[in-house]
Design a protein around this motif. Sequence first.
Motif, PDB file in Angstrom:
ATOM      1  N   SER A 310       0.494 -30.137  -1.377  1.00 39.02           N
ATOM      2  CA  SER A 310       0.380 -31.436  -0.696  1.00 39.02           C
ATOM      3  C   SER A 310       1.760 -31.890  -0.243  1.00 39.02           C
ATOM      4  N   SER A 311       2.628 -30.933   0.061  1.00 42.53           N
ATOM      5  CA  SER A 311       4.030 -31.205   0.387  1.00 42.53           C
ATOM      6  C   SER A 311       4.164 -31.655   1.835  1.00 42.53           C
ATOM      7  N   ALA A 312       3.840 -32.908   2.082  1.00 43.56           N
ATOM      8  CA  ALA A 312       3.827 -33.439   3.443  1.00 43.56           C
ATOM      9  C   ALA A 312       5.192 -33.995   3.833  1.00 43.56           C
ATOM     10  N   ASP A 313       5.352 -34.235   5.137  1.00 45.86           N
ATOM     11  CA  ASP A 313       6.542 -34.890   5.659  1.00 45.86           C
ATOM     12  C   ASP A 313       6.674 -36.286   5.050  1.00 45.86           C
ATOM     13  N   PRO A 314       7.898 -36.741   4.724  1.00 47.35           N
ATOM     14  CA  PRO A 314       8.080 -38.048   4.093  1.00 47.35           C
ATOM     15  C   PRO A 314       7.421 -39.201   4.857  1.00 47.35           C
ATOM     16  N   GLU A 315       7.416 -39.158   6.179  1.00 47.15           N
ATOM     17  CA  GLU A 315       6.799 -40.239   6.945  1.00 47.15           C
ATOM     18  C   GLU A 315       5.295 -40.266   6.736  1.00 47.15           C
ATOM     19  N   ALA A 316       4.666 -39.089   6.674  1.00 52.25           N
ATOM     20  CA  ALA A 316       3.233 -39.034   6.413  1.00 52.25           C
ATOM     21  C   ALA A 316       2.918 -39.560   5.018  1.00 52.25           C
ATOM     22  N   VAL A 317       3.778 -39.212   4.041  1.00 56.22           N
ATOM     23  CA  VAL A 317       3.598 -39.712   2.673  1.00 56.22           C
ATOM     24  C   VAL A 317       3.712 -41.232   2.648  1.00 56.22           C
ATOM     25  N   ARG A 318       4.694 -41.758   3.373  1.00 57.94           N
ATOM     26  CA  ARG A 318       4.915 -43.204   3.390  1.00 57.94           C
ATOM     27  C   ARG A 318       3.705 -43.942   3.965  1.00 57.94           C
ATOM     28  N   GLN A 319       3.092 -43.380   4.980  1.00 54.76           N
ATOM     29  CA  GLN A 319       1.928 -44.021   5.575  1.00 54.76           C
ATOM     30  C   GLN A 319       0.762 -44.105   4.593  1.00 54.76           C
ATOM     31  N   VAL A 320       0.550 -43.029   3.837  1.00 51.79           N
ATOM     32  CA  VAL A 320      -0.510 -43.041   2.820  1.00 51.79           C
ATOM     33  C   VAL A 320      -0.180 -44.056   1.724  1.00 51.79           C
ATOM     34  N   GLN A 321       1.094 -44.097   1.318  1.00 54.18           N
ATOM     35  CA  GLN A 321       1.508 -45.065   0.294  1.00 54.18           C
ATOM     36  C   GLN A 321       1.320 -46.494   0.773  1.00 54.18           C
ATOM     37  N   ASP A 322       1.610 -46.749   2.038  1.00 58.60           N
ATOM     38  CA  ASP A 322       1.450 -48.100   2.581  1.00 58.60           C
ATOM     39  C   ASP A 322      -0.014 -48.535   2.549  1.00 58.60           C
ATOM     40  N   HIS A 324      -2.416 -47.289   0.391  1.00 59.29           N
ATOM     41  CA  HIS A 324      -3.075 -47.263  -0.920  1.00 59.29           C
ATOM     42  C   HIS A 324      -2.163 -47.676  -2.076  1.00 59.29           C
ATOM     43  N   GLY A 325      -0.856 -47.774  -1.831  1.00 54.69           N
ATOM     44  CA  GLY A 325       0.083 -48.080  -2.899  1.00 54.69           C
ATOM     45  C   GLY A 325       0.684 -46.812  -3.467  1.00 54.69           C
ATOM     46  N   ALA A 326       2.004 -46.816  -3.638  1.00 52.14           N
ATOM     47  CA  ALA A 326       2.699 -45.614  -4.099  1.00 52.14           C
ATOM     48  C   ALA A 326       2.223 -45.163  -5.477  1.00 52.14           C
ATOM     49  N   THR A 327       2.000 -46.114  -6.380  1.00 51.65           N
ATOM     50  CA  THR A 327       1.581 -45.754  -7.739  1.00 51.65           C
ATOM     51  C   THR A 327       0.206 -45.117  -7.741  1.00 51.65           C
ATOM     52  N   GLU A 328      -0.712 -45.673  -6.970  1.00 51.97           N
ATOM     53  CA  GLU A 328      -2.073 -45.128  -6.913  1.00 51.97           C
ATOM     54  C   GLU A 328      -2.063 -43.715  -6.340  1.00 51.97           C
ATOM     55  N   VAL A 329      -1.305 -43.498  -5.271  1.00 54.38           N
ATOM     56  CA  VAL A 329      -1.246 -42.170  -4.661  1.00 54.38           C
ATOM     57  C   VAL A 329      -0.667 -41.157  -5.650  1.00 54.38           C
ATOM     58  N   ALA A 330       0.451 -41.523  -6.296  1.00 59.67           N
ATOM     59  CA  ALA A 330       1.086 -40.607  -7.246  1.00 59.67           C
ATOM     60  C   ALA A 330       0.166 -40.295  -8.418  1.00 59.67           C
ATOM     61  N   THR A 331      -0.503 -41.315  -8.939  1.00 59.85           N
ATOM     62  CA  THR A 331      -1.386 -41.126 -10.094  1.00 59.85           C
ATOM     63  C   THR A 331      -2.541 -40.194  -9.760  1.00 59.85           C
ATOM     64  N   ARG A 332      -3.143 -40.407  -8.597  1.00 55.35           N
ATOM     65  CA  ARG A 332      -4.302 -39.600  -8.218  1.00 55.35           C
ATOM     66  C   ARG A 332      -3.908 -38.150  -7.922  1.00 55.35           C
ATOM     67  N   LEU A 333      -2.776 -37.955  -7.259  1.00 51.93           N
ATOM     68  CA  LEU A 333      -2.349 -36.588  -6.977  1.00 51.93           C
ATOM     69  C   LEU A 333      -1.927 -35.855  -8.251  1.00 51.93           C
ATOM     70  N   ASP A 334      -1.249 -36.558  -9.158  1.00 48.56           N
ATOM     71  CA  ASP A 334      -0.894 -35.943 -10.441  1.00 48.56           C
ATOM     72  C   ASP A 334      -2.155 -35.493 -11.179  1.00 48.56           C
ATOM     73  N   ALA A 335      -3.168 -36.359 -11.200  1.00 48.77           N
ATOM     74  CA  ALA A 335      -4.427 -36.018 -11.875  1.00 48.77           C
ATOM     75  C   ALA A 335      -5.106 -34.831 -11.192  1.00 48.77           C
ATOM     76  N   PHE A 336      -5.026 -34.786  -9.869  1.00 48.76           N
ATOM     77  CA  PHE A 336      -5.614 -33.673  -9.108  1.00 48.76           C
ATOM     78  C   PHE A 336      -4.955 -32.349  -9.491  1.00 48.76           C
ATOM     79  N   PHE A 337      -3.622 -32.312  -9.510  1.00 43.90           N
ATOM     80  CA  PHE A 337      -2.933 -31.067  -9.825  1.00 43.90           C
ATOM     81  C   PHE A 337      -3.112 -30.685 -11.295  1.00 43.90           C
ATOM     82  N   ALA A 338      -3.154 -31.667 -12.194  1.00 38.91           N
ATOM     83  CA  ALA A 338      -3.383 -31.358 -13.607  1.00 38.91           C
ATOM     84  C   ALA A 338      -4.757 -30.727 -13.802  1.00 38.91           C
TER      85      ALA A 338
END
Length: 417
Positions: A310-322, A324-338
């Motif tokens: 899921s190694s996207a360009d930083p701008e694409a990551v920022r748009q998703v964070q905007d 859904h929220g950075a914490t929610e995105v990080a938490t869900r992706l961490d759970a996905f990879f785990a």
Amino acid sequence: MLLGCIGDDFTGSSDLGNTLVKAGMRTVQYSGTPTHPADPSVEAGIVALKSRSIPASEAVRQSLQALDWLRDQGCRQILFKYCSTFDSTPAGNIGPVSEALADALGADRVIFCPAFPGTGRTIYQGHLFVADRLLSDSGMEHHPLTPMTDPDLRRWLGLQTVRAVGHLPAAAVWQGSDAALARLEAEAEAGRPFVIADAIRDQDLLTLGRAVANLPLITGGSGIALGLPDNFRTQGLLNLATPSWRGEAGPVAALSGSCSRATRAQVAHHVASGAPALEIDAEAVLAGRTTAEDAATWALAQPGLPLVYSSADPEAVRQVQDRHGATEVATRLDAFFAATARLLVAGGVTRLITAGGETSGAVVEGLELSTLEIGPEIDPGVPAMRAGERLVLALKSGNFGAENFFAKAAVMLEAGT
């Protein structure tokens, strides 16, 4: 146990373990603070925490818990290990954790040195460089959780601490360990007990290692540990036997959640080589359209080395964070990879490669790996690791590794002693 280490993420902890093993210490990495005593043969113990980006108060609590356990193992010196790009925010967590550890250990002078010349991280005049770029112009200014916008480590650390911050310049380091120690003591006596140390060469790190031989607390990247084993060796405290390494045959897979420049280049190289690769869209994970079962089923059906990323360009990551929220995105992706890692191992994968500190931490926690034996180096800062009888891993920091890292790691993890 001689040297007790507290790492603020899992890949950085394995990076430190790599440094210590190459210098001759039998080193084990623990996932979180153990609840049982260490094997008496362990010379350096690393308690790997996932504390870099959590609230500072919780990072302090976890770090002090780790310190208590390490002191119970008889450690003579404590090293707080953080990233070689000093990943933190103006609120912490490097400063608050360092102050708490210093208070607990009665440390009245503490060195801060994240330099790692082998991977292009150097400190000069208190400023952190990545290769020929200042930290703030290296790509780290776009980090989704800890954007590093100021290369002046004195200023950045000063925002995080009550203690004043001083400087140990390269000119003093080049005069030798006695001069470096004298400057460190002079800074402390002048009311600046936290000291940023310049280092642009491995020799500088060896000099600093000798200078801090008798200090209870050291902080820095893995490079600051280069000279520490010799301090114990000269006292006749190290076992001279060379640790052995046993690789593992069997299926291999790679998981990448890092958005760093280095990892994105590695992903691009992997894709261009024709190797199997599955790109994960964060929006699809958040919406439940893409699941860990989907990713694991795909990977287990592929020949060779499949990569789920899921190694996207930083701008694409920022748009998703905007959205859904950075914490929610990080938490869900961490759970996905785990969850993906659990399914891969259950499906027979014996060699697992991960890229990104948060991703690696999530995978280690998801697999409930409590103890990792450090093996040989794959690339600077990244060792092979064994987690029991049938699983070996490579936990790569986002910024580390050559472009062909995934293929190189797969070979190393299978290799013999």
